[in-house]
Design a protein around this motif. Structure first.
Motif, PDB file in Angstrom:
ATOM      1  N   VAL A  67      45.697 -27.361  25.046  1.00 20.66           N
ATOM      2  CA  VAL A  67      47.152 -27.437  25.238  1.00 20.66           C
ATOM      3  C   VAL A  67      47.812 -26.336  24.426  1.00 20.66           C
ATOM      4  O   VAL A  67      47.397 -26.054  23.310  1.00 20.66           O
ATOM      5  CB  VAL A  67      47.724 -28.783  24.723  1.00 20.66           C
ATOM      6  CG1 VAL A  67      49.129 -29.002  25.285  1.00 20.66           C
ATOM      7  CG2 VAL A  67      46.825 -29.922  25.046  1.00 20.66           C
ATOM      8  N   GLY A  70      54.179 -23.037  21.738  1.00 20.05           N
ATOM      9  CA  GLY A  70      54.697 -21.675  21.608  1.00 20.05           C
ATOM     10  C   GLY A  70      53.668 -20.673  21.121  1.00 20.05           C
ATOM     11  O   GLY A  70      53.974 -19.494  20.953  1.00 20.05           O
ATOM     12  N   THR A  72      52.491 -20.242  18.214  1.00 20.25           N
ATOM     13  CA  THR A  72      52.792 -19.686  16.882  1.00 20.25           C
ATOM     14  C   THR A  72      51.884 -20.284  15.816  1.00 20.25           C
ATOM     15  O   THR A  72      52.057 -20.000  14.628  1.00 20.25           O
ATOM     16  CB  THR A  72      54.258 -19.952  16.474  1.00 20.25           C
ATOM     17  OG1 THR A  72      54.442 -21.360  16.315  1.00 20.25           O
ATOM     18  CG2 THR A  72      55.228 -19.411  17.499  1.00 20.25           C
ATOM     19  N   GLY A  73      50.936 -21.120  16.220  1.00 25.67           N
ATOM     20  CA  GLY A  73      50.029 -21.765  15.277  1.00 25.67           C
ATOM     21  C   GLY A  73      49.220 -20.728  14.494  1.00 25.67           C
ATOM     22  O   GLY A  73      48.929 -19.631  15.001  1.00 25.67           O
TER      23      GLY A  73
HETATM   24  C1  LIG Z   1      56.501 -16.726  11.542  1.00 21.32           C
HETATM   25  C2  LIG Z   1      55.844 -18.096  11.410  1.00 21.32           C
HETATM   26  C3  LIG Z   1      56.268 -18.944  10.428  1.00 21.32           C
HETATM   27  C4  LIG Z   1      55.668 -20.208  10.299  1.00 21.32           C
HETATM   28  N1  LIG Z   1      56.109 -21.023   9.301  1.00 21.32           N
HETATM   29  C5  LIG Z   1      55.564 -22.228   9.167  1.00 21.32           C
HETATM   30  C6  LIG Z   1      56.010 -23.109   8.132  1.00 21.32           C
HETATM   31  O1  LIG Z   1      56.844 -22.759   7.312  1.00 21.32           O
HETATM   32  N2  LIG Z   1      55.463 -24.335   8.077  1.00 21.32           N
HETATM   33  C7  LIG Z   1      54.507 -24.751   8.966  1.00 21.32           C
HETATM   34  O2  LIG Z   1      54.053 -25.897   8.884  1.00 21.32           O
HETATM   35  N3  LIG Z   1      54.052 -23.934   9.936  1.00 21.32           N
HETATM   36  C8  LIG Z   1      54.549 -22.696  10.057  1.00 21.32           C
HETATM   37  N4  LIG Z   1      54.090 -21.880  11.062  1.00 21.32           N
HETATM   38  C9  LIG Z   1      52.979 -22.334  11.931  1.00 21.32           C
HETATM   39  C10 LIG Z   1      53.266 -23.601  12.718  1.00 21.32           C
HETATM   40  O3  LIG Z   1      52.088 -24.400  12.776  1.00 21.32           O
HETATM   41  C11 LIG Z   1      53.700 -23.397  14.119  1.00 21.32           C
HETATM   42  O4  LIG Z   1      54.813 -22.565  14.080  1.00 21.32           O
HETATM   43  C12 LIG Z   1      54.076 -24.662  14.928  1.00 21.32           C
HETATM   44  O5  LIG Z   1      53.937 -25.879  14.245  1.00 21.32           O
HETATM   45  C13 LIG Z   1      53.176 -24.729  16.123  1.00 21.32           C
HETATM   46  O6  LIG Z   1      53.985 -24.897  17.249  1.00 21.32           O
HETATM   47  P1  LIG Z   1      53.626 -24.169  18.625  1.00 21.32           P
HETATM   48  O7  LIG Z   1      54.490 -24.782  19.658  1.00 21.32           O
HETATM   49  O8  LIG Z   1      53.694 -22.705  18.501  1.00 21.32           O
HETATM   50  O9  LIG Z   1      52.125 -24.667  18.824  1.00 21.32           O
HETATM   51  P2  LIG Z   1      50.845 -23.850  19.311  1.00 21.32           P
HETATM   52  O10 LIG Z   1      50.554 -22.732  18.399  1.00 21.32           O
HETATM   53  O11 LIG Z   1      50.987 -23.537  20.743  1.00 21.32           O
HETATM   54  O12 LIG Z   1      49.723 -24.978  19.125  1.00 21.32           O
HETATM   55  C14 LIG Z   1      49.365 -25.413  17.856  1.00 21.32           C
HETATM   56  C15 LIG Z   1      48.365 -26.574  18.002  1.00 21.32           C
HETATM   57  O13 LIG Z   1      49.025 -27.688  18.595  1.00 21.32           O
HETATM   58  C16 LIG Z   1      48.386 -28.039  19.835  1.00 21.32           C
HETATM   59  N5  LIG Z   1      49.466 -28.395  20.766  1.00 21.32           N
HETATM   60  C17 LIG Z   1      50.489 -27.600  21.183  1.00 21.32           C
HETATM   61  N6  LIG Z   1      51.306 -28.307  21.983  1.00 21.32           N
HETATM   62  C18 LIG Z   1      50.789 -29.560  22.076  1.00 21.32           C
HETATM   63  C19 LIG Z   1      51.166 -30.745  22.766  1.00 21.32           C
HETATM   64  N7  LIG Z   1      52.268 -30.788  23.520  1.00 21.32           N
HETATM   65  N8  LIG Z   1      50.393 -31.844  22.633  1.00 21.32           N
HETATM   66  C20 LIG Z   1      49.275 -31.831  21.872  1.00 21.32           C
HETATM   67  N9  LIG Z   1      48.857 -30.723  21.216  1.00 21.32           N
HETATM   68  C21 LIG Z   1      49.616 -29.605  21.312  1.00 21.32           C
HETATM   69  C22 LIG Z   1      47.581 -26.832  20.242  1.00 21.32           C
HETATM   70  O14 LIG Z   1      46.465 -27.204  21.038  1.00 21.32           O
HETATM   71  C23 LIG Z   1      47.177 -26.265  18.902  1.00 21.32           C
HETATM   72  O15 LIG Z   1      46.052 -26.936  18.398  1.00 21.32           O
HETATM   73  C24 LIG Z   1      54.652 -20.597  11.192  1.00 21.32           C
HETATM   74  C25 LIG Z   1      54.242 -19.729  12.195  1.00 21.32           C
HETATM   75  C26 LIG Z   1      54.817 -18.475  12.299  1.00 21.32           C
HETATM   76  C27 LIG Z   1      54.344 -17.574  13.386  1.00 21.32           C
END
Ligand SMILES: Cc1cc2nc3c(=O)[nH]c(=O)nc-3n(C[C@H](O)[C@H](O)[C@H](O)COP(=O)(O)OP(=O)(O)OC[C@H]3O[C@@H](n4cnc5c(N)ncnc54)[C@H](O)[C@@H]3O)c2cc1C
Length: 463
Positions: A67, A70, A72-73
């Motif tokens: 899944v 965004g 950004t993980g």
């Molecule tokens: C510039 C920057 C700053 C950041 N700062 C922080 C911070 O201060 N604190 C912090 O905790 N994190 C921070 N992060 C990382 C943070 O983990 C992610 O930004 C966010 O939590 C993940 O969201 P995403 O939608 O991008 O997930 P993704 O990167 O797409 O996925 C992350 C994980 O979640 C799973 N996933 C995604 N969507 C679902 C869903 N609907 N159901 C089940 N599983 C799913 C994926 O399989 C993957 O394992 C930062 C990242 C960046 C790039």
């Protein structure tokens, strides 16, 4: 009918992409690109019903499913696996309800964090989680990583901000647990299994988020200290004076501050040369009295010898300049530092001594190594970047850092998760008994091991 044809029949041919039609952006999260093979297909469902139908097909055929929110993980969790499906929830975006009486918001999982923040503000309320990825990270990804950010000290992590969830299991079963009740002790709290599970136990499709009253005052200061004892003293002092309004207590060690102000383009609110710097923020509800109370807190701290120097922001612009120093952590790559970034947790009282021990150990192993320490110190969360002489394998540095974390009874992931990057080190932080429970939960909820295989835990479920 083949798997892709069966999925097209469910979501429509326009929502399924194969081969070269899968854009490169879907082949990586923020830090870990896919290096082996190709995904079988990229699917963009529009509803929970479609997600459930896709999962029934994948489960029947035992096809892996990764899944994506965004992407950004920072752990490799959303990186596709060879021959598996990529399920992007980007079409499932939108705020469905803001309930003022319950102080909740019900949203679809693909909704970006910034949209949540703006919708809360429009309703005169506030969502208490913020981080640099706000424009791109999605609610489902934030739930799945139990995201933290800058204001955990006040509002908690995602786990503290989620009251209810709708989740699709590996076999397509839909769990609708869109709870809005603060108190609900009716048996096991099923939502907790999915928060922080990184897409390995179920697919989050909706969430009920907890909101807070919108703050009406912001007070921000930048302080310098000569010792970690002052940091601890100041933390306790600020907590006591500001009661519940302390919203950020961010540490920047001298090595980080010097790097970012000298080379990273950040402004320098205070002279370089101190042991450590702190960004302190309070969010209040009384704009008339809050700034004075904040100033009194700082004066009393100076009187107790807890601060060497301090600058207070008198405008939003000045506060933004303070935050710019802290947010310069995005600059490491531009400054030519390797991707050796760590998101560790160490018991708060020991962080100063840990920093010294870690620097000494790195210097002894690789003379000339550079470090930069910073973090959310009130949450025991320390970030560390390391620059070693070029030929040193990253794996050796990581072994050293995580070995030290284990010695100090810390965690190898405070907020970014395990994914694939930290998977070999999970045992440094969790006991064998804990790992065994994790494997049994995985086997119960995903018996075929199709959800995000190879992430968090090694091998097949149950092994
Ligand atoms: C510039 C920057 C700053 C950041 N700062 C922080 C911070 O201060 N604190 C912090 O905790 N994190 C921070 N992060 C990382 C943070 O983990 C992610 O930004 C966010 O939590 C993940 O969201 P995403 O939608 O991008 O997930 P993704 O990167 O797409 O996925 C992350 C994980 O979640 C799973 N996933 C995604 N969507 C679902 C869903 N609907 N159901 C089940 N599983 C799913 C994926 O399989 C993957 O394992 C930062 C990242 C960046 C790039």
């Amino acid at each position: 009918m083949g798997v892709i044809e069966a999925i097209k029949a469910v979501v429509g041919a326009g929502a399924v992409f194969e081969g070269e039609a899968i854009e490169a952006t879907y082949l990586s999260d923020w830090v870990v690109p896919m290096t082996d093979g190709r995904p079988l297909g990229l699917v963009k469902p529009a509803t929970t019903v479609e997600v459930a139908a896709v999962m029934r097909v994948a489960h029947e055929a035992a096809i892996p499913v990764v899944v994506q929110g965004g992407r950004t993980g920072l752990a490799g969790g959303a990186t596709p696996v060879d021959g598996g499906l990529v399920l992007s929830l980007e079409r499932m975006s939108g705020v469905e309800e803001v309930d003022g009486a319950a102080s909740t918001m019900t949203v679809l999982a693909g909704t970006p964090l910034q949209t949540v923040q703006e919708a809360a503000s429009d309703a005169g309320l506030y969502f208490g989680l913020d981080m640099g990825a706000r424009g791109t990270s999605q609610v489902g990804g934030m739930v799945a990583t139990n995201a933290g950010g800058n204001r955990v000290i006040r509002f908690g992590m995602m786990r503290d901000l989620v009251l209810g969830l709708e989740v699709v299991l590996a076999d397509g079963t839909v769990i609708t647990a869109l709870n809005k009740l603060i108190k609900n002790n009716a048996g096991y709290d099923v939502r907790q299994y999915f928060i922080g599970s990184e897409g390995t136990l179920g697919i989050v499709t909706r969430a009920v988020l907890k909101l807070h009253p919108e703050p009406r005052s912001v007070s921000t200061a930048f302080c310098s200290v000569a010792s970690y004892d002052q940091v601890i003293g100041l933390l306790q002092h600020a907590r006591a004076w500001l009661a519940g309004s302390l919203s950020a207590f961010e540490l920047m060690w001298g090595d980080y501050y010097t790097l970012m102000t000298a080379e990273g383009g950040a402004p320098a609110p205070l002279p370089a040369g101190s042991t450590a710097y702190l960004l302190i923020e309070a969010l209040g509800t009384d704009p008339g009295a809050d700034p004075q109370r904040f100033d009194e807190m700082l004066e009393a701290a100076a009187g107790k010898g807890l601060i060497d120097d301090a600058a207070v922001a008198h405008s939003a612009r000045e506060a933004a300049a303070f935050w710019q120093v802290r947010d310069s952590s995005a600059e490491f790559a531009r400054l030519g530092w390797p991707a050796l970034g760590y998101d560790i947790g160490i018991p708060t009282r020991d962080i100063g001594r840990f920093i010294e021990a870690c620097r000494a150990r790195l210097q002894a192993a690789w003379p000339g190594s550079q470090t930069a320490f910073f973090g959310h110190i009130g949450d025991s969360n320390l970030h560390l970047h390391v620059k070693t002489p070029p030929a040193i394998p990253m794996r050796e540095v990581t072994d050293l850092v995580y070995g030290l974390v284990a010695e100090w009874h810390g965690t190898t992931s405070a907020e970014h998760g395990i994914g694939t990057l930290r998977r070999p080190y999970l045992g440094y932080t969790r006991t064998e008994a804990e790992l065994s429970v994790m494997r049994r939960i995985k086997a119960a909820l995903d018996p075929k091991g199709i959800l995000n295989p190879g992430k968090i835990l090694d091998g097949d479920p149950g092994d």
